[in-house]
Motif scaffolding. Structure first.
Motif, PDB file in Angstrom:
ATOM      1  N   GLY A  88       0.786  -1.230   0.000  1.00 18.43           N
ATOM      2  CA  GLY A  88       0.000   0.000   0.000  1.00 18.43           C
ATOM      3  C   GLY A  88       0.815   1.274   0.000  1.00 18.43           C
ATOM      4  N   GLU A  89       2.123   1.153   0.034  1.00 18.65           N
ATOM      5  CA  GLU A  89       3.001   2.317   0.105  1.00 18.65           C
ATOM      6  C   GLU A  89       3.252   2.891  -1.281  1.00 18.65           C
ATOM      7  OE1 GLU A  89       6.736   3.051   2.908  1.00 18.65           O
ATOM      8  OE2 GLU A  89       7.224   1.676   1.282  1.00 18.65           O
ATOM      9  N   ILE A  90       3.369   4.217  -1.358  1.00 19.38           N
ATOM     10  CA  ILE A  90       3.779   4.877  -2.598  1.00 19.38           C
ATOM     11  C   ILE A  90       5.189   5.416  -2.387  1.00 19.38           C
ATOM     12  CG2 ILE A  90       3.321   6.731  -4.237  1.00 19.38           C
ATOM     13  CD1 ILE A  90       0.374   6.479  -3.562  1.00 19.38           C
ATOM     14  N   LEU A  91       6.124   4.860  -3.128  1.00 17.11           N
ATOM     15  CA  LEU A  91       7.528   5.232  -3.009  1.00 17.11           C
ATOM     16  C   LEU A  91       7.950   5.996  -4.257  1.00 17.11           C
ATOM     17  CD1 LEU A  91      10.492   3.157  -1.741  1.00 17.11           C
ATOM     18  CD2 LEU A  91      10.581   4.016  -4.092  1.00 17.11           C
ATOM     19  N   SER A  92       8.655   7.082  -4.059  1.00 18.00           N
ATOM     20  CA  SER A  92       9.130   7.872  -5.188  1.00 18.00           C
ATOM     21  C   SER A  92      10.641   7.766  -5.295  1.00 18.00           C
ATOM     22  CB  SER A  92       8.728   9.339  -5.030  1.00 18.00           C
ATOM     23  OG  SER A  92       9.255  10.118  -6.091  1.00 18.00           O
ATOM     24  N   LEU A  93      11.105   7.292  -6.458  1.00 12.02           N
ATOM     25  CA  LEU A  93      12.525   7.312  -6.791  1.00 12.02           C
ATOM     26  C   LEU A  93      12.809   8.628  -7.499  1.00 12.02           C
ATOM     27  CD1 LEU A  93      13.277   3.788  -8.320  1.00 12.02           C
ATOM     28  CD2 LEU A  93      14.208   4.700  -6.202  1.00 12.02           C
ATOM     29  N   THR A  94      13.719   9.402  -6.969  1.00  8.88           N
ATOM     30  CA  THR A  94      13.952  10.706  -7.572  1.00  8.88           C
ATOM     31  C   THR A  94      15.446  11.013  -7.604  1.00  8.88           C
ATOM     32  OG1 THR A  94      13.207  13.016  -7.531  1.00  8.88           O
ATOM     33  CG2 THR A  94      13.730  12.011  -5.406  1.00  8.88           C
ATOM     34  N   GLY A  95      15.806  11.947  -8.441  1.00  8.24           N
ATOM     35  CA  GLY A  95      17.199  12.322  -8.634  1.00  8.24           C
ATOM     36  C   GLY A  95      17.358  12.883 -10.030  1.00  8.24           C
ATOM     37  N   GLU A  96      18.514  13.463 -10.300  1.00  9.92           N
ATOM     38  CA  GLU A  96      18.737  14.096 -11.594  1.00  9.92           C
ATOM     39  C   GLU A  96      18.782  13.056 -12.709  1.00  9.92           C
ATOM     40  OE1 GLU A  96      23.567  14.219 -10.839  1.00  9.92           O
ATOM     41  OE2 GLU A  96      22.391  16.055 -10.800  1.00  9.92           O
ATOM     42  N   SER A  97      18.612  13.496 -13.941  1.00  8.46           N
ATOM     43  CA  SER A  97      18.642  12.585 -15.090  1.00  8.46           C
ATOM     44  C   SER A  97      19.965  11.834 -15.136  1.00  8.46           C
ATOM     45  CB  SER A  97      18.459  13.375 -16.391  1.00  8.46           C
ATOM     46  OG  SER A  97      17.189  13.991 -16.424  1.00  8.46           O
ATOM     47  N   GLY A  98      19.874  10.521 -15.415  1.00  6.20           N
ATOM     48  CA  GLY A  98      21.076   9.707 -15.515  1.00  6.20           C
ATOM     49  C   GLY A  98      21.562   9.122 -14.212  1.00  6.20           C
ATOM     50  N   CYS A  99      20.770   9.269 -13.133  1.00  9.02           N
ATOM     51  CA  CYS A  99      21.233   8.783 -11.833  1.00  9.02           C
ATOM     52  C   CYS A  99      20.955   7.296 -11.629  1.00  9.02           C
ATOM     53  CB  CYS A  99      20.613   9.596 -10.699  1.00  9.02           C
ATOM     54  SG  CYS A  99      18.847   9.304 -10.454  1.00  9.02           S
ATOM     55  N   GLY A 100      20.208   6.652 -12.555  1.00  5.52           N
ATOM     56  CA  GLY A 100      19.952   5.225 -12.437  1.00  5.52           C
ATOM     57  C   GLY A 100      18.530   4.855 -12.078  1.00  5.52           C
TER      58      GLY A 100
END
Length: 336
Positions: free
Chosen positions: A28-40
């Motif tokens: 039920g969790e919403i996880l956001s992967l974030t970071g600048e372009s090209g970070c993987g």
């Protein structure tokens, strides 16, 4: 549904794209992967979904190792950055593309159309839809399989800002109501702040920080994280006595056990400004810019060539004048 990513490494040619990446997504969790372009970020998503194989590490779903499972066996819904709708198929057929024939019922179609605001559009082709409607078709297709995990890879990047804000809110409200476990990839802090229960900040293939949006915004662990999530003020400092540090703008009390030189981080909105000599930090106004409802002041110490920028409501100060600053101790973060 619990998903664990354990010690993932991935290299393309001579470039190591992911370096010992581990994270967990709870039911039920919403996880956001974030970071600048090209970070993987996108590479990690493709590995989680089975579209790429890691060089090492494991993907664990409900205590089962699914690292080598084919994408279709994982039962993950995926909304790609480019949506990947089939131009020769109508909305109905795009939605049901990955569904077995026996499950393609009118009841299920009606439910998905109603859920995503597409009712009455099921016979149209993608080119007959607006960008926002195409976005909803891609989401309906991902939801059609009753996914164990929903993966959204930069889903709003192709939309203009006004449409993006509307569609984003609608989709996130839907995900909340359905309580679908979700991983969202975005380089936009606004996406993450609006919806995420947990943020994972990546840089150069490594995880920099994990926390709630509030924790990451208020207590970043590095200048990179602080700048990524909004305006920040970072000034150089050094200890001169117990909990008293010296900066180019004066001395102030900071709860600190470090020695030598370090940096102080503050969010601009926590800095109090005065034209009267009643605060212990000060600097000269080097520049003043009109920004609609706010002014932006560039404040500096010309002898040390250290400057900060603050956005403030109409401030009765002119270029060349001295301005005084104060920051509550509990709003200060220390960087090595």
């Amino acid at each position: 549904m619990n998903l664990s990513v354990e010690h993932i490494d991935k290299t393309f040619g001579q470039s190591k794209v992911l370096k010992d990446v581990s994270l967990e997504v709870k039911k039920g969790e919403i996880l956001s992967l974030t970071g600048e372009s090209g970070c993987g970020k996108s590479t990690l998503l493709r590995i989680i979904s089975g579209l790429e194989e890691p060089d090492s590490g494991s993907i664990i779903l409900n205590n089962k190792d699914i690292t080598n499972w084919k994408p279709e066996k994982r039962q993950f819904g995926f909304v790609f950055q480019n949506l990947s709708l089939f131009p020769h198929l109508r909305v109905k057929d795009n939605i049901f593309y990955a569904i077995k024939r026996k499950d393609q019922t009118n009841t299920r179609l009606t439910e998905l159309l109603q859920m995503t605001g597409l009712k009455g559009l099921e016979q149209r082709y993608p080119h007959e839809l607006s960008g926002g409607q195409q976005q909803r078709v891609a989401l309906a297709r991902a939801l059609a399989i009753n996914p164990k995990l929903l993966i959204l890879d930069e889903p709003f990047s192709s939309l203009d800002e006004l449409l993006k804000a509307k569609i984003r809110e609608e989709i996130f409200d839907l995900l909340r109501s359905l309580q679908i476990t979700t991983i969202l990839v975005s380089h936009q802090a606004s996406d993450a702040f609006l919806i995420a229960d947990k943020l994972v900040v990546m840089r150069h293939g490594e995880i920099q920080q994990v926390g709630t949006p509030s924790e990451v915004y208020k207590q970043p662990i590095s200048p990179y994280v602080s700048d990524f999530f909004g305006a920040s003020v970072i000034i150089n400092a050094k200890n001169i006595s117990d909990n008293l540090v010296k900066t180019s703008f004066g001395s102030l009390k900071v709860i600190n056990d470090r020695t030598g030189d370090f940096q102080i981080f503050m969010r601009p909105e926590n800095i109090l400004i005065s034209t009267a000599n009643d605060y212990n930090l000060s600097g000269r106004v080097i520049k003043k810019e009109f920004k609609g409802p706010h002014d932006v002041l560039k404040i500096g110490n010309e002898s040390t060539h250290e400057f900060i920028s603050l956005e403030t409501e109409r401030c009765p100060v002119e270029i060349g004048e001295t301005i005084f600053l104060k920051v509550p101790e509990d709003q200060i973060q220390i960087f090595n």
